[in-house]
Design a protein around this motif. Structure first.
Motif, PDB file in Angstrom:
ATOM      1  N   GLY A 221       0.822  -1.198   0.000  1.00 16.46           N
ATOM      2  CA  GLY A 221       0.000   0.000   0.000  1.00 16.46           C
ATOM      3  C   GLY A 221       0.857   1.249   0.000  1.00 16.46           C
ATOM      4  N   PHE A 222       0.383   2.276  -0.695  1.00 14.56           N
ATOM      5  CA  PHE A 222       1.127   3.531  -0.795  1.00 14.56           C
ATOM      6  C   PHE A 222       0.281   4.721  -0.330  1.00 14.56           C
ATOM      7  CE2 PHE A 222       3.267   0.558  -3.494  1.00 14.56           C
ATOM      8  CZ  PHE A 222       4.607   0.863  -3.368  1.00 14.56           C
ATOM      9  N   GLN A 223      -0.672   4.461   0.579  1.00 17.19           N
ATOM     10  CA  GLN A 223      -1.456   5.545   1.145  1.00 17.19           C
ATOM     11  C   GLN A 223      -0.591   6.358   2.099  1.00 17.19           C
ATOM     12  OE1 GLN A 223      -2.763   2.506   0.555  1.00 17.19           O
ATOM     13  NE2 GLN A 223      -3.999   3.367  -1.081  1.00 17.19           N
ATOM     14  N   ILE A 224      -0.858   7.634   2.165  1.00 16.59           N
ATOM     15  CA  ILE A 224      -0.028   8.522   2.981  1.00 16.59           C
ATOM     16  C   ILE A 224      -0.163   8.202   4.473  1.00 16.59           C
ATOM     17  CG2 ILE A 224      -1.758  10.362   3.251  1.00 16.59           C
ATOM     18  CD1 ILE A 224       0.610  12.346   2.792  1.00 16.59           C
ATOM     19  N   ASP A 225      -1.305   7.581   4.870  1.00 16.15           N
ATOM     20  CA  ASP A 225      -1.488   7.254   6.301  1.00 16.15           C
ATOM     21  C   ASP A 225      -1.033   5.824   6.618  1.00 16.15           C
ATOM     22  OD1 ASP A 225      -3.404   5.778   5.037  1.00 16.15           O
ATOM     23  OD2 ASP A 225      -5.111   6.567   6.172  1.00 16.15           O
ATOM     24  N   ASP A 226      -0.354   5.173   5.670  1.00 17.86           N
ATOM     25  CA  ASP A 226       0.176   3.818   5.864  1.00 17.86           C
ATOM     26  C   ASP A 226      -0.917   2.772   6.040  1.00 17.86           C
ATOM     27  OD1 ASP A 226       2.776   4.589   5.564  1.00 17.86           O
ATOM     28  OD2 ASP A 226       3.218   4.716   7.707  1.00 17.86           O
ATOM     29  N   SER A 227      -2.149   3.085   5.685  1.00 21.09           N
ATOM     30  CA  SER A 227      -3.240   2.138   5.841  1.00 21.09           C
ATOM     31  C   SER A 227      -3.413   1.323   4.565  1.00 21.09           C
ATOM     32  CB  SER A 227      -4.547   2.877   6.150  1.00 21.09           C
ATOM     33  OG  SER A 227      -5.637   1.989   6.089  1.00 21.09           O
ATOM     34  N   VAL A 228      -3.637   0.018   4.722  1.00 19.77           N
ATOM     35  CA  VAL A 228      -3.944  -0.827   3.567  1.00 19.77           C
ATOM     36  C   VAL A 228      -5.335  -1.441   3.690  1.00 19.77           C
ATOM     37  CG1 VAL A 228      -1.548  -1.383   3.043  1.00 19.77           C
ATOM     38  CG2 VAL A 228      -2.831  -2.815   4.663  1.00 19.77           C
ATOM     39  N   ASP A 229      -6.034  -1.126   4.771  1.00 17.95           N
ATOM     40  CA  ASP A 229      -7.350  -1.728   5.000  1.00 17.95           C
ATOM     41  C   ASP A 229      -8.352  -1.326   3.919  1.00 17.95           C
ATOM     42  OD1 ASP A 229      -6.355  -2.902   7.270  1.00 17.95           O
ATOM     43  OD2 ASP A 229      -7.105  -1.353   8.627  1.00 17.95           O
ATOM     44  N   ALA A 230      -8.277  -0.077   3.460  1.00 17.90           N
ATOM     45  CA  ALA A 230      -9.264   0.416   2.504  1.00 17.90           C
ATOM     46  C   ALA A 230      -9.159  -0.271   1.150  1.00 17.90           C
ATOM     47  CB  ALA A 230      -9.110   1.932   2.327  1.00 17.90           C
ATOM     48  N   ILE A 231      -7.994  -0.870   0.853  1.00 18.16           N
ATOM     49  CA  ILE A 231      -7.815  -1.512  -0.444  1.00 18.16           C
ATOM     50  C   ILE A 231      -7.565  -3.002  -0.299  1.00 18.16           C
ATOM     51  CG2 ILE A 231      -7.082   0.480  -1.822  1.00 18.16           C
ATOM     52  CD1 ILE A 231      -4.234  -0.100  -1.043  1.00 18.16           C
ATOM     53  N   ALA A 232      -7.955  -3.542   0.846  1.00 17.48           N
ATOM     54  CA  ALA A 232      -7.784  -4.975   1.080  1.00 17.48           C
ATOM     55  C   ALA A 232      -8.795  -5.760   0.260  1.00 17.48           C
ATOM     56  CB  ALA A 232      -7.953  -5.274   2.567  1.00 17.48           C
ATOM     57  N   GLY A 233      -8.433  -6.980  -0.080  1.00 22.61           N
ATOM     58  CA  GLY A 233      -9.317  -7.847  -0.847  1.00 22.61           C
ATOM     59  C   GLY A 233      -8.709  -9.229  -0.950  1.00 22.61           C
ATOM     60  N   ARG A 234      -9.203  -9.994  -1.911  1.00 22.07           N
ATOM     61  CA  ARG A 234      -8.690 -11.355  -2.101  1.00 22.07           C
ATOM     62  C   ARG A 234      -7.186 -11.349  -2.366  1.00 22.07           C
ATOM     63  NH1 ARG A 234      -6.478 -15.266  -2.235  1.00 22.07           N
ATOM     64  NH2 ARG A 234      -6.963 -17.311  -3.140  1.00 22.07           N
ATOM     65  N   TRP A 235      -6.694 -10.241  -2.910  1.00 20.10           N
ATOM     66  CA  TRP A 235      -5.285 -10.123  -3.260  1.00 20.10           C
ATOM     67  C   TRP A 235      -4.383  -9.795  -2.070  1.00 20.10           C
ATOM     68  CZ3 TRP A 235      -9.358  -7.250  -5.106  1.00 20.10           C
ATOM     69  CH2 TRP A 235      -9.548  -6.019  -4.470  1.00 20.10           C
ATOM     70  N   SER A 236      -4.948  -9.623  -0.898  1.00 22.02           N
ATOM     71  CA  SER A 236      -4.141  -9.199   0.248  1.00 22.02           C
ATOM     72  C   SER A 236      -4.150 -10.182   1.413  1.00 22.02           C
ATOM     73  CB  SER A 236      -4.606  -7.822   0.745  1.00 22.02           C
ATOM     74  OG  SER A 236      -5.960  -7.876   1.182  1.00 22.02           O
ATOM     75  N   GLU A 237      -4.898 -11.280   1.279  1.00 19.39           N
ATOM     76  CA  GLU A 237      -4.898 -12.286   2.325  1.00 19.39           C
ATOM     77  C   GLU A 237      -5.336 -13.631   1.757  1.00 19.39           C
ATOM     78  OE1 GLU A 237      -7.638 -11.417   5.431  1.00 19.39           O
ATOM     79  OE2 GLU A 237      -9.270 -10.877   4.073  1.00 19.39           O
ATOM     80  N   GLY A 238      -4.923 -14.697   2.427  1.00 18.71           N
ATOM     81  CA  GLY A 238      -5.281 -16.031   1.974  1.00 18.71           C
ATOM     82  C   GLY A 238      -4.232 -16.603   1.036  1.00 18.71           C
ATOM     83  N   PRO A 239      -4.449 -17.819   0.550  1.00 17.68           N
ATOM     84  CA  PRO A 239      -3.476 -18.467  -0.325  1.00 17.68           C
ATOM     85  C   PRO A 239      -3.353 -17.739  -1.662  1.00 17.68           C
ATOM     86  CG  PRO A 239      -5.504 -19.751  -0.216  1.00 17.68           C
ATOM     87  CD  PRO A 239      -5.623 -18.687   0.821  1.00 17.68           C
ATOM     88  N   SER A 240      -2.149 -17.668  -2.189  1.00 21.17           N
ATOM     89  CA  SER A 240      -1.926 -17.044  -3.504  1.00 21.17           C
ATOM     90  C   SER A 240      -2.579 -17.882  -4.588  1.00 21.17           C
ATOM     91  CB  SER A 240      -0.427 -16.898  -3.776  1.00 21.17           C
ATOM     92  OG  SER A 240       0.191 -18.182  -3.817  1.00 21.17           O
ATOM     93  N   MET A 241      -2.829 -17.281  -5.736  1.00 24.74           N
ATOM     94  CA  MET A 241      -3.545 -17.968  -6.800  1.00 24.74           C
ATOM     95  C   MET A 241      -2.739 -19.132  -7.381  1.00 24.74           C
ATOM     96  SD  MET A 241      -6.104 -16.140  -6.380  1.00 24.74           S
ATOM     97  CE  MET A 241      -7.144 -17.033  -7.518  1.00 24.74           C
ATOM     98  N   ASP A 242      -1.424 -19.044  -7.315  1.00 28.38           N
ATOM     99  CA  ASP A 242      -0.603 -20.134  -7.835  1.00 28.38           C
ATOM    100  C   ASP A 242      -0.372 -21.234  -6.808  1.00 28.38           C
ATOM    101  OD1 ASP A 242       1.256 -19.042  -6.097  1.00 28.38           O
ATOM    102  OD2 ASP A 242       2.518 -18.197  -7.671  1.00 28.38           O
ATOM    103  N   GLY A 243      -0.916 -21.055  -5.573  1.00 26.17           N
ATOM    104  CA  GLY A 243      -0.796 -22.067  -4.548  1.00 26.17           C
ATOM    105  C   GLY A 243       0.597 -22.207  -3.966  1.00 26.17           C
ATOM    106  N   LYS A 244       1.452 -21.236  -4.227  1.00 25.56           N
ATOM    107  CA  LYS A 244       2.849 -21.362  -3.801  1.00 25.56           C
ATOM    108  C   LYS A 244       3.220 -20.381  -2.695  1.00 25.56           C
ATOM    109  CE  LYS A 244       3.863 -22.932  -8.443  1.00 25.56           C
ATOM    110  NZ  LYS A 244       4.415 -22.610  -9.774  1.00 25.56           N
ATOM    111  N   GLY A 245       2.228 -19.698  -2.148  1.00 20.71           N
ATOM    112  CA  GLY A 245       2.492 -18.743  -1.090  1.00 20.71           C
ATOM    113  C   GLY A 245       1.192 -18.247  -0.491  1.00 20.71           C
ATOM    114  N   SER A 246       1.287 -17.284   0.380  1.00 19.51           N
ATOM    115  CA  SER A 246       0.113 -16.671   0.999  1.00 19.51           C
ATOM    116  C   SER A 246       0.202 -15.163   0.842  1.00 19.51           C
ATOM    117  CB  SER A 246       0.035 -17.023   2.488  1.00 19.51           C
ATOM    118  OG  SER A 246      -0.140 -18.418   2.656  1.00 19.51           O
TER     119      SER A 246
END
Length: 275
Positions: A221-246
């Motif tokens: 995240g590159f928000q000035i307040d260091d927050s990433v919550d507002a842009i969180a989604g499937r891409w920010s938590e859980g298993p990666s799409m290739d199954g090789k990471g989280s």
């Protein structure tokens, strides 16, 4: 080697000529979403395809099909221009420049091509091949092809909704159907290459232990307040799409130094103060 029998792949008929729609159809020929783009993209991908020859053969067959789509659309452009009502042609004859510009016609179709289609987009800009993606990596190419067919189908749907001519709607419904097939075709090819877990990350031949692993699956995240919550989604938590990471998420902090290029070289054209 290519063959042609002179017949169209699918019937093209225009019941009421529409020169303005002819201009719109040019986008499907020479626009970045158009048939020249995909025909050349699949052709050059085929020419550079290494490995199993069935991928080359599939690409070359589809490239050949797309040439047929160009022929269909070029015929549609010509029919929409050539069959313009006499009243419209008389208006053009009175004042060619102003009537064409105000009517939204593409001057090149009349002046340079004699009421025919051209390898240009709807604004008359020639297609310059800058949107041809042929990487030599079969999985990367299949992924690019899905995007190409998706934007092409979007354009065809927009064109379908722009016209009330039954013949043009019929032709476009065929092209939309072929876009549906081609999207599924490229996805099927990706599945055969291993799908998300086998083909990705592309190229899968590069050992991931050589990556900076802390960043391989981190959403930054590159928000000035260091927050990433507002842009969180499937891409920010859980298993990666290739199954090789989280997936993780974190604010990005600068890891490098402030650039300092040093003094300018003599005779480089810089100011004295820079040396």
């Amino acid at each position: 080697m290519f063959y042609t029998d002179g017949k169209l792949q699918y019937p093209v008929r225009v019941e009421k000529a529409d020169p303005l729609f002819a201009r719109a159809l040019q986008q499907a020929i020479g626009g970045v979403e158009g048939e020249i783009r995909v025909a050349m993209q699949y052709f050059f991908q085929a020419c550079g395809a290494r490995g199993n020859n069935k991928f080359r053969d599939m690409l070359m067959n589809t490239a050949t099909e797309e040439l047929g789509h160009i022929e269909m659309l070029a015929t549609a452009v010509a029919l929409n221009l050539e069959g313009a009502p006499l009243s419209e042609k008389e208006e053009v004859a009175k004042d060619p420049v102003s009537s064409m510009v105000l009517g939204g016609l593409n001057m090149k179709n009349i002046l340079s091509a004699g009421l025919s289609a051209m390898p240009v987009d709807s604004d008359g800009v020639p297609f310059d091949m800058s949107h041809i993606y042929a990487s030599g990596n079969i999985a990367a190419d299949m992924t690019a092809n899905i995007a190409a067919e998706s934007t092409g189908r979007t354009l065809a749907v927009r064109l379908y909704n722009m016209t009330s001519d039954p013949g043009m709607k019929d032709m476009l419904s065929f092209l939309i159907a072929r876009d549906t097939m081609h999207q599924n075709q490229w996805m099927a090819a990706l599945e055969e290459l291993g799908g998300a877990k086998g083909a990705f990350p592309i190229p899968n031949s590069f050992p991931q232990e050589k990556e900076k692993g802390d960043f391989s699956y981190a959403f930054l995240g590159f928000q000035i307040d260091d927050s990433v919550d507002a842009i969180a989604g499937r891409w920010s938590e859980g298993p990666s799409m290739d199954g090789k990471g989280s997936f993780t998420a974190a604010p990005m902090q600068p890891l490098g130094e402030k650039p300092n290029l040093g003094q300018a070289k003599p005779n480089s054209g810089a100011q004295t103060e820079q040396m």
